[in-house]
Design a protein around this motif. Structure first.
Motif, short mmCIF file in Angstrom:
data_model
loop_
_atom_site.label_atom_id
_atom_site.label_comp_id
_atom_site.label_asym_id
_atom_site.label_seq_id
_atom_site.Cartn_x
_atom_site.Cartn_y
_atom_site.Cartn_z
N THR A 124 0.82 -1.20 0.00
CA THR A 124 0.00 0.00 0.00
C THR A 124 0.86 1.26 0.00
O THR A 124 0.53 2.25 -0.67
N THR B 239 3.84 1.54 -1.29
CA THR B 239 4.39 1.69 -2.64
C THR B 239 3.38 2.31 -3.60
O THR B 239 3.68 3.26 -4.34
N ILE B 240 2.15 1.77 -3.57
CA ILE B 240 1.11 2.31 -4.45
C ILE B 240 0.77 3.75 -4.08
O ILE B 240 0.60 4.61 -4.96
N ASP C 1 1.01 7.10 -6.46
CA ASP C 1 -0.13 8.00 -6.66
C ASP C 1 0.22 9.43 -6.22
O ASP C 1 -0.11 10.41 -6.92
N SER D 42 -4.53 7.00 0.63
CA SER D 42 -4.43 5.78 -0.18
C SER D 42 -4.39 4.53 0.68
O SER D 42 -4.56 3.42 0.15
N GLU E 132 -3.67 2.42 -11.13
CA GLU E 132 -3.55 1.72 -9.85
C GLU E 132 -4.40 0.46 -9.82
O GLU E 132 -3.95 -0.61 -9.42
N LEU F 166 -1.10 -1.64 -10.84
CA LEU F 166 -0.33 -1.69 -9.60
C LEU F 166 -0.94 -2.65 -8.58
O LEU F 166 -0.21 -3.46 -7.97
N GLN F 167 -2.25 -2.58 -8.38
CA GLN F 167 -2.88 -3.45 -7.39
C GLN F 167 -2.67 -4.94 -7.70
O GLN F 167 -2.28 -5.70 -6.83
#
Length: 397
Positions: A249, A251-252, A256, A283, A324, A328-329
């Motif tokens: 999380t 990293t994402i 963002d 996020s 994302e 990414l997810q």
């Protein structure tokens, strides 16, 4: 004729009456067995099985509700404990790496103080960024307030300046009233609880980093031998899930925040750095956090730079959210967050109702941990690992 006052009564012989020996006992036993069979059949049919499951479900719901109620009453201790556990799971790989070169105590202090320095630096940067752009924000706020007043005057409903002044005076009187003072005292009490929880969080986090493995081994020493393997696997998988969730999380959220922050900086939207930090923080709340941050950034751009820039910011936010969700997810969070979107939404709703913003942040990782533990105890985790290994071997061949 003899008189026998104490003569024994002659026993009745069933054979003499033509009945077989033991017939009465067999008949009684048959009636008892038939009753038991009827009672068993009541719980073995479809309605009986449904009733049994419903009773079990009610018992589980009552016990779960009692446990949740007890935890909510002890939230000042439970929330710091849960947050410290999640943070310690995320930092544990770094602690293990440091232990190769130094003692456990020194490794814990190094990771603990290093984390505080990083978070303190980020907070200090946010404060200075807000202070640098605060005059511009105040000026734009005054202009926006004046525009709102002009819009109110042009409404079909007549609102005089006197009514506006009376509304402002009412708000001022409320701020000076004892009712607002009581709310302020309540806010001070909440601030005191927050500081207490923060200190407790830091202390628990340090001890988890220093003695987390020893605490877990002590807990396992009380577990029966027949279940020790599953308990050990549950602990290992819980730490992996929590750590992977937080690191993934983060990293994402960083991607963002950087993407949206750079776009805001290029478009010269004020408070680009604080807005990027808000994107990073929100996020950590799946599904709704990034949406909220995007709406906030769009509104700031609308007030400060006009509708054209606001539309561009909105397009950037939508593009980042799509990247994302679709890229990414699945790549970063495939193992840590193996939950359906509906499950995540329900967990967020329940967590928000029970614990507010903190509950919304903690609901998803705790749900992921619970699902990982359930898979271990039901054997589904072993099946998934076998299928994954078979797919890897098939791909190599």
């Amino acid at each position: 004729m003899s008189f026998r006052p104490f003569s024994k009564r002659r026993r009745r012989d069933p054979a003499a009456d033509g009945a077989p020996a033991g017939a009465a006992a067999l008949e009684t036993h048959a009636d008892t067995s038939a009753g038991r069979e009827r009672l068993a059949s009541m719980w073995s049919d479809a309605l009986g099985r449904a009733g049994t499951r419903a009773t079990q479900l009610l018992v589980v719901i009552v016990l779960t509700g009692a446990a949740v109620y007890a935890l909510l009453q002890l939230s000042l201790a439970v929330l710091p404990l849960l947050i410290a556990l999640i943070l310690a799971s995320a930092l544990w790989p770094l602690v293990r790496l440091m232990r190769r070169f130094m003692s456990p105590l020194l490794a814990a202090w190094t990771v603990f103080l290093g984390s505080l320095v990083v978070l303190g630096g980020i907070g200090t940067g946010i404060v200075f960024a807000v202070r640098a752009e605060w005059p511009t924000l105040v000026e734009q706020g005054v202009e926006g307030f004046n525009e709102v007043q002009g819009m109110i005057r042009n409404l079909p409903v007549t609102i005089t300046q006197e009514q506006i002044d009376n509304g402002i005076q009412t708000a001022t009187d409320f701020l000076a009233s004892s009712q607002f003072g009581a709310g302020a005292l309540s806010g001070l009490s909440a601030a005191g609880s927050f500081l207490t929880g923060l200190v407790l969080l830091l202390v628990i986090l340090f001890f988890f980093l220093k003695d987390g493995d020893r605490i877990w081994e002590f807990f396992l020493s009380w577990v029966p031998r027949r279940n020790e393997t599953k308990w050990r696997s549950s602990g290992t998988r819980s730490v992996e899930t929590l750590g992977g969730y937080i690191r993934g999380t983060a990293t994402i959220a960083l991607v963002d925040a950087v993407a949206i922050g750079v776009a805001l900086w290029i478009l010269q939207v004020p408070l680009a750095l604080p807005l990027a930090v808000i994107v990073f923080i929100t996020s950590f709340i799946p599904l709704v956090g990034a949406t909220f941050a995007g709406i906030l950034a769009t509104l700031v751009a609308l007030v400060a730079n006009g509708p054209v820039v606001a539309l561009i910011v909105l397009g950037v936010v939508i593009l980042v959210n799509q990247l994302e969700g679709n890229f990414l997810q699945p790549v970063v969070m495939a193992q840590a967050l193996n939950l359906h979107a509906l499950v995540i939404l329900l967990a967020l709703t329940i967590g928000t109702v029970l614990g507010g913003l903190v509950g919304a942040v903690l609901a998803v990782p705790l749900t992921a941990v619970g699902w990982a533990v359930v898979k271990i105890w039901t054997g589904r985790d072993d099946e998934q690992q076998e299928r994954a290994a078979w797919k890897r071997s098939a791909a190599k061949s």
